[in-house]
Design an enzyme around this catalytic site. Structure first.
Site, PDB file in Angstrom:
ATOM      1  N   HIS A   1      40.252  76.654  83.982  1.00  0.00           N
ATOM      2  CA  HIS A   1      41.598  76.590  84.524  1.00  0.00           C
ATOM      3  C   HIS A   1      42.374  75.550  83.725  1.00  0.00           C
ATOM      4  O   HIS A   1      41.783  74.639  83.126  1.00  0.00           O
ATOM      5  CB  HIS A   1      41.567  76.169  86.001  1.00  0.00           C
ATOM      6  CG  HIS A   1      41.165  77.275  86.935  1.00  0.00           C
ATOM      7  ND1 HIS A   1      41.765  78.503  86.922  1.00  0.00           N
ATOM      8  CD2 HIS A   1      40.229  77.311  87.935  1.00  0.00           C
ATOM      9  CE1 HIS A   1      41.227  79.268  87.870  1.00  0.00           C
ATOM     10  NE2 HIS A   1      40.278  78.573  88.490  1.00  0.00           N
TER      11      HIS A   1
ATOM     12  N   CYS B   1      45.458  78.823  81.486  1.00  0.00           N
ATOM     13  CA  CYS B   1      46.906  78.922  81.650  1.00  0.00           C
ATOM     14  C   CYS B   1      47.575  77.691  81.057  1.00  0.00           C
ATOM     15  O   CYS B   1      46.981  76.622  80.970  1.00  0.00           O
ATOM     16  CB  CYS B   1      47.267  79.043  83.125  1.00  0.00           C
ATOM     17  SG  CYS B   1      47.002  80.695  83.777  1.00  0.00           S
TER      18      CYS B   1
END
Length: 496
Positions: free
Chosen positions: A334, A377
């Protein structure tokens, strides 16, 4: 009298600083680098004198005696350090940069190291241990056995060939025959050199017809009769060099694969909705498969905290990569703008990881390609879906803006490639069954294109095209990867 004393004091201080500088540089040079510097200087220092030099300090002393370097003129020293890819010394000790020296050497006649000798040095850098032994075997009848001992390096072989008269600037036929039998790619390098500098000599001769002068030493870049900033002045015969990629293994492929974020959900209240990254193991398996085929040693670590990520990267930063040609790091986690998350929810700046492998921080990788692929991301916007998730890790529609992010993540030093799964501020998508759009496309194109000799930037362009065509329903969301690089040469991963 006071003025005379003042000038004398100033000269002494300058002389002291100069010799201290040479001493500091000499202390940073390895034995193999000294051998390279001696070889590159053979046009100016006799073989017998060089053979007696055992320390870098003694080499610099001879250069001073020959007026090749002095306190007010370090251009030759800069060129030598540039040739052996000691850019760290160029920058920290001489206050110069790779780009400055490259521009200087573009000026015809400015390069002191001949194109011929630089070619031989580059060939020696690309020749493997097995190929070196093949050279020794094939030259067994022409060179003294005592000169073909197991410790003899390729530069030593070149020097002995020159002594025997079977190698010279105008006599490359024997070397070409050997390369044809041992490694055809080495032969192509010689033929490219002959083509490039044969044309250069013809151009210089035409320009100087009717004059009494003679051309100076070759520059290592093509010389044209057109001003470099004039329209149409680009030399179409110019070809980019290719990074050496012959070592076995090529290097380490480090995979940092974070899947379970339960610790983050427990430790950081604002990350309580952060999901586990289901599907990431599919990506890791694809990366292992592809980079194993490309002859990399795979080192995979799973579910690391931020501190464990730092410690793991530090292990490989401190490793000796001198016998390797490349370093690859794949990060699956992440993230948000400019950072990745450890499984404990703590942040690690991407720049911190890439900068660990600069020439200053990891000297054995200086001049070699350092490749990073980051699947995470780079923004906080989330796209809901049943089997499609984002790698932002958060359910938050707020998007920050920071146009400087991409420039900050990759070091300004040369030889880096950073492949980001998505543009700054945006999410990237991951299938819980099939893995991420980016890593799956990357692995497929590497597997297809590397055997065909495609370079990495061509491959990444194809990855961009494939990923950009995908659509995340129901709102037709898109994703666009973004590579950033400071590569100086073509990066090709041979399969054989």
């Amino acid at each position: 009298m006071p003025c005379s004393l003042e000038r004398s004091k100033s000269w002494c201080e300058m002389s002291t600083d100069f010799h201290k500088l040479l001493f500091d540089i000499s202390e940073s040079l390895a034995t193999s680098e000294l051998a390279a510097l001696k070889f590159l200087s053979l046009e100016y220092i006799s073989k017998w004198k060089l053979e007696g030099i055992r320390r870098p300090q003694d080499f610099f002393k001879v250069l001073q005696e020959k007026n090749m370097i002095e306190a007010g003129n370090l251009s030759y020293l800069k060129e030598l350090l540039f040739c052996i890819s000691r850019i760290d010394l160029l920058e920290t000790r001489l206050g110069s940069s790779r780009e400055e020296v490259e521009r200087e050497l573009q000026i015809p006649g400015r390069a002191k190291v001949s194109a011929y000798r630089y070619l031989l040095f580059q060939l020696s850098e690309d020749i493997t241990e097995d190929e070196l032994n093949s050279f020794k075997f094939l030259l067994g009848k022409e060179l003294p056995k005592c000169r073909l001992n197991p410790k003899a390096a390729m530069l030593d072989i070149f020097i002995e060939m020159e002594k025997k008269g079977i190698l010279g600037e105008e006599n490359l036929s024997k070397l070409k025959t050997l390369c044809a039998n041992i490694n055809v790619s080495l032969l192509k390098r010689i033929e490219e050199y002959e083509l490039k500098f044969g044309e250069e000599e013809m151009i210089i001769t035409e320009e100087q017809s009717g004059s009494t002068g003679s051309p100076e030493a070759h520059a290592r870049w093509p010389v044209t009769s057109v001003a470099s900033d004039a329209p149409g002045s680009w030399d179409e015969s110019y070809q980019l060099e290719v990074y050496k990629m012959t070592s076995r293994p090529r290097g380490v492929c480090l995979i940092l694969n974070n899947h379970n974020f339960a610790k983050a959900r427990e430790a950081v209240p604002e990350l309580r909705r952060m999901k586990d990254r289901n599907g990431t193991d599919v990506d890791a398996a694809a990366l292992r498969r592809v980079f194993s085929k490309l002859h990399f040693t795979i080192a995979e670590y799973k579910d690391l905290t931020a501190e464990e990520i730092r410690k793991t990267v530090n292990i490989y930063k401190c490793e000796d990569h001198k016998d390797k040609d490349c370093f690859v790091c794949c990060i699956l986690s992440h993230g948000k703008k400019g950072i990745i998350y450890g499984v404990d929810g703590q942040e690690v700046p991407i720049q911190e990881l890439t900068t660990s492998f600069t020439g200053r921080n990891c000297r054995s990788l200086a001049g070699k390609p350092k490749v990073f692929f980051v699947q995470a991301c780079q923004g906080d916007a989330c796209q809901k879906g049943v089997t499609i998730e984002t790698d932002s890790g958060e359910q938050d529609s707020c998007i920050e803006t920071d146009a400087r992010f991409q420039l900050d993540c990759i070091p300004t030093e040369a030889d880096f490639l950073l492949g980001m799964a998505t543009l700054q501020d945006y999410v990237s998508y991951r299938s819980t069954r099939q893995g991420t759009w980016y890593i799956q496309a990357l692995c497929q194109h590497l597997e297809y294109s590397c055997p065909r000799g495609e370079d990495i930037l061509t491959i990444l362009t194809a990855v961009n095209q494939e990923v950009s065509r995908k659509t995340c329903m129901p709102n037709a969301e898109k994703q666009m990867p973004q590579p950033s690089f400071t590569l100086r040469k073509k990066l090709i991963f041979p399969v054989n």
